[in-house]
Design a protein around this motif. Sequence first.
Motif, PDB file in Angstrom:
ATOM      1  N   PRO A 213       0.811  -1.231   0.000  1.00 17.95           N
ATOM      2  CA  PRO A 213       0.000   0.000   0.000  1.00 17.95           C
ATOM      3  C   PRO A 213       0.840   1.274   0.000  1.00 17.95           C
ATOM      4  O   PRO A 213       0.403   2.306  -0.516  1.00 17.95           O
ATOM      5  N   TRP A 214       2.072   1.193   0.533  1.00 14.81           N
ATOM      6  CA  TRP A 214       2.926   2.384   0.552  1.00 14.81           C
ATOM      7  C   TRP A 214       3.417   2.774  -0.847  1.00 14.81           C
ATOM      8  O   TRP A 214       3.973   3.858  -1.022  1.00 14.81           O
ATOM      9  N   ASN A 215       3.209   1.882  -1.830  1.00 14.49           N
ATOM     10  CA  ASN A 215       3.609   2.193  -3.199  1.00 14.49           C
ATOM     11  C   ASN A 215       2.713   3.243  -3.853  1.00 14.49           C
ATOM     12  O   ASN A 215       3.013   3.753  -4.929  1.00 14.49           O
TER      13      ASN A 215
ATOM     14  N   PHE B 266       2.583  -6.206   3.242  1.00 21.87           N
ATOM     15  CA  PHE B 266       2.127  -5.384   4.367  1.00 21.87           C
ATOM     16  C   PHE B 266       3.254  -5.037   5.324  1.00 21.87           C
ATOM     17  O   PHE B 266       4.073  -5.901   5.661  1.00 21.87           O
ATOM     18  N   HIS B 267       3.288  -3.801   5.779  1.00 19.42           N
ATOM     19  CA  HIS B 267       3.943  -3.529   7.055  1.00 19.42           C
ATOM     20  C   HIS B 267       2.936  -3.907   8.130  1.00 19.42           C
ATOM     21  O   HIS B 267       1.717  -3.869   7.886  1.00 19.42           O
ATOM     22  N   ASP B 268       3.429  -4.212   9.322  1.00 17.53           N
ATOM     23  CA  ASP B 268       2.503  -4.626  10.391  1.00 17.53           C
ATOM     24  C   ASP B 268       1.389  -3.598  10.597  1.00 17.53           C
ATOM     25  O   ASP B 268       0.207  -3.929  10.685  1.00 17.53           O
TER      26      ASP B 268
ATOM     27  N   ILE C  11      15.234 -11.538   5.003  1.00 17.85           N
ATOM     28  CA  ILE C  11      15.920 -10.267   5.246  1.00 17.85           C
ATOM     29  C   ILE C  11      16.014  -9.511   3.923  1.00 17.85           C
ATOM     30  O   ILE C  11      16.390 -10.088   2.891  1.00 17.85           O
ATOM     31  N   GLU C  12      15.637  -8.222   3.963  1.00 16.18           N
ATOM     32  CA  GLU C  12      15.748  -7.356   2.779  1.00 16.18           C
ATOM     33  C   GLU C  12      16.952  -6.450   3.003  1.00 16.18           C
ATOM     34  O   GLU C  12      16.861  -5.447   3.706  1.00 16.18           O
ATOM     35  N   PRO C  13      18.107  -6.793   2.423  1.00 17.49           N
ATOM     36  CA  PRO C  13      19.317  -6.033   2.763  1.00 17.49           C
ATOM     37  C   PRO C  13      19.386  -4.675   2.077  1.00 17.49           C
ATOM     38  O   PRO C  13      18.855  -4.484   0.977  1.00 17.49           O
TER      39      PRO C  13
ATOM     40  N   LEU D  80      15.387  -9.468  -2.423  1.00 16.20           N
ATOM     41  CA  LEU D  80      16.306  -8.511  -3.048  1.00 16.20           C
ATOM     42  C   LEU D  80      15.551  -7.342  -3.645  1.00 16.20           C
ATOM     43  O   LEU D  80      14.650  -7.547  -4.456  1.00 16.20           O
ATOM     44  N   GLU D  81      15.904  -6.143  -3.227  1.00 17.26           N
ATOM     45  CA  GLU D  81      15.358  -4.945  -3.880  1.00 17.26           C
ATOM     46  C   GLU D  81      16.422  -4.392  -4.821  1.00 17.26           C
ATOM     47  O   GLU D  81      17.562  -4.115  -4.409  1.00 17.26           O
ATOM     48  N   SER D  82      16.028  -4.168  -6.087  1.00  9.78           N
ATOM     49  CA  SER D  82      16.991  -3.720  -7.111  1.00  9.78           C
ATOM     50  C   SER D  82      17.754  -2.478  -6.658  1.00  9.78           C
ATOM     51  O   SER D  82      18.994  -2.427  -6.757  1.00  9.78           O
ATOM     52  N   ALA D  83      17.025  -1.469  -6.171  1.00 10.20           N
ATOM     53  CA  ALA D  83      17.669  -0.203  -5.786  1.00 10.20           C
ATOM     54  C   ALA D  83      18.681  -0.407  -4.658  1.00 10.20           C
ATOM     55  O   ALA D  83      19.726   0.248  -4.616  1.00 10.20           O
ATOM     56  N   HIS D  84      18.378  -1.314  -3.740  1.00  8.96           N
ATOM     57  CA  HIS D  84      19.287  -1.537  -2.608  1.00  8.96           C
ATOM     58  C   HIS D  84      20.607  -2.142  -3.092  1.00  8.96           C
ATOM     59  O   HIS D  84      21.678  -1.806  -2.585  1.00  8.96           O
ATOM     60  N   ALA D  85      20.511  -3.056  -4.082  1.00 13.79           N
ATOM     61  CA  ALA D  85      21.736  -3.647  -4.628  1.00 13.79           C
ATOM     62  C   ALA D  85      22.567  -2.568  -5.324  1.00 13.79           C
ATOM     63  O   ALA D  85      23.788  -2.494  -5.161  1.00 13.79           O
TER      64      ALA D  85
ATOM     65  N   VAL E 190      11.329 -10.562  -4.268  1.00 17.60           N
ATOM     66  CA  VAL E 190      12.071  -9.465  -4.914  1.00 17.60           C
ATOM     67  C   VAL E 190      11.248  -8.184  -4.804  1.00 17.60           C
ATOM     68  O   VAL E 190      10.010  -8.233  -4.744  1.00 17.60           O
ATOM     69  N   HIS E 191      11.940  -7.072  -4.752  1.00 15.00           N
ATOM     70  CA  HIS E 191      11.325  -5.757  -4.876  1.00 15.00           C
ATOM     71  C   HIS E 191      11.953  -5.112  -6.093  1.00 15.00           C
ATOM     72  O   HIS E 191      13.038  -4.526  -6.013  1.00 15.00           O
ATOM     73  N   LEU E 192      11.281  -5.259  -7.225  1.00 22.65           N
ATOM     74  CA  LEU E 192      11.841  -4.676  -8.439  1.00 22.65           C
ATOM     75  C   LEU E 192      11.561  -3.180  -8.464  1.00 22.65           C
ATOM     76  O   LEU E 192      10.450  -2.726  -8.191  1.00 22.65           O
TER      77      LEU E 192
ATOM     78  N   PHE F 256      20.181   8.986  -2.749  1.00 25.23           N
ATOM     79  CA  PHE F 256      19.116   8.531  -1.865  1.00 25.23           C
ATOM     80  C   PHE F 256      18.334   7.422  -2.577  1.00 25.23           C
ATOM     81  O   PHE F 256      18.352   7.319  -3.803  1.00 25.23           O
ATOM     82  N   ASP F 257      17.641   6.632  -1.792  1.00 28.51           N
ATOM     83  CA  ASP F 257      16.866   5.514  -2.324  1.00 28.51           C
ATOM     84  C   ASP F 257      15.704   6.073  -3.142  1.00 28.51           C
ATOM     85  O   ASP F 257      14.796   6.696  -2.614  1.00 28.51           O
ATOM     86  N   GLN F 258      15.732   5.848  -4.461  1.00 29.22           N
ATOM     87  CA  GLN F 258      14.771   6.519  -5.329  1.00 29.22           C
ATOM     88  C   GLN F 258      13.505   5.719  -5.624  1.00 29.22           C
ATOM     89  O   GLN F 258      12.491   6.313  -5.966  1.00 29.22           O
TER      90      GLN F 258
ATOM     91  N   LEU G  75       6.762  -5.408  -6.538  1.00 30.39           N
ATOM     92  CA  LEU G  75       7.246  -4.082  -6.934  1.00 30.39           C
ATOM     93  C   LEU G  75       7.421  -3.260  -5.670  1.00 30.39           C
ATOM     94  O   LEU G  75       6.672  -3.413  -4.709  1.00 30.39           O
ATOM     95  N   ASP G  76       8.433  -2.392  -5.649  1.00 28.83           N
ATOM     96  CA  ASP G  76       8.564  -1.410  -4.559  1.00 28.83           C
ATOM     97  C   ASP G  76       8.946  -0.083  -5.221  1.00 28.83           C
ATOM     98  O   ASP G  76      10.115   0.288  -5.259  1.00 28.83           O
ATOM     99  N   VAL G  77       7.955   0.568  -5.799  1.00 28.77           N
ATOM    100  CA  VAL G  77       8.197   1.765  -6.617  1.00 28.77           C
ATOM    101  C   VAL G  77       7.394   2.956  -6.101  1.00 28.77           C
ATOM    102  O   VAL G  77       6.300   2.793  -5.572  1.00 28.77           O
TER     103      VAL G  77
END
Length: 344
Positions: free
Chosen positions: A10-12, A47-49, A172-174, A208-213, A236-238, A246-248, A281-283
């Motif tokens: 929902p935060w997307n 979801f976040h909690d 874990i989402e590094p 794995l989130e693309s932006a984090h890598a 994955v979080h593409l 900054f994380d875009q 997706l995490d966009v």
Amino acid sequence: MSMFKFSVGPWNVHDGADTYGPATRTEIDFEEKIKTFAEMGFSAIQFHDDDAVPNMNVLTDEEIKTEARKVKALLDKYNLVAEFVAPRLWMDPHTVDGGFMSGSAEDREFALWRSYRSIDIANELGCDKLVLWLAREGTLCAESKSPVTATKQLIDAINKMLQYDNKIKVLIEPKPNEPIDRSICGTLGHVLAVSAATIDPSRVGGLLESAHATLAGLDPSHEIGFALAMNKLWGVHLNDQNGLKFDQDKSFGVENLRQAFNQIKVLVENNYGSNGEYVGLDVKAMRTTKDQDRYKHLENSLNIVRTLEEKAKRFDYEFQKQCVEIRDFEGLEMYVMNLLMGID
Ligand code: XLS
Ligand code: MG
């Protein structure tokens, strides 16, 4: 036809506020988001909690479960499922100095309490995945924590979660930095080492989130490939990211199309999703985006994933083999560029 099932959080869809300015779009109702996600073709919600149970800090354990059951009913109504629940350990006054690695015992207890409640919520929502994005786990002042103690604190906290529920899987989402300066668990390599040190490595994997890598200076497709080789890529979080900033959370593929192609290619080649994993997706929409376009970045990302999936399926492995045999990597590279440019 896409072989993937897609998920979104929902935060997307958010109001456009950033560190330097207020909201530029109106906030919309949770149910409206869920309904639109279903219409857009998403199969699962992340979801976040407290996305699932707002104000959970002031609720009893039973009240939290009751609220979560209402969300489950909402998901059922739109034929959706929950992919995971992630404790939001970066907003609360208790997590100013981190959660599991905080210098305060009381705050560490709070972080565990939120993790246990997140597991309860996951159970009510019918999913078995807990995601840990370790936002503030690390140091702002390098000398404020021992990286050795902090690493062990993370492992201990995960062990407690594994003991709390014997079916829950921890992903874990590094991320190497931001909002923390130096994180403790910055890449999938770290994630796998932490996994191996827990009491049940078979239940600890990675997302794995693309932006984090990219922020770690790594190619997301190789992070994905590494975790796939170890059977540890459970989410994955593409998205995309223009270099070390900054994380875009840009729409997938809009910044580095070749890297995006290679992420999809490695997922397709390894039959990602065959164990029920989602392409998440995490966009984020741009701050300039108008209310009426607030889902466009999600539509664009889905379209780009699907188009790249088609291209990955058309990839000419025979030609690749010939190029590799004679080491004509210039030829292979131009073949890939032509494929992406639509010249083939
Ligand atoms: C932020 C993270 C966050 C997680 C979920 O950078 O990507 O959105 O994916 O806690
Ligand atoms: Mg993410």
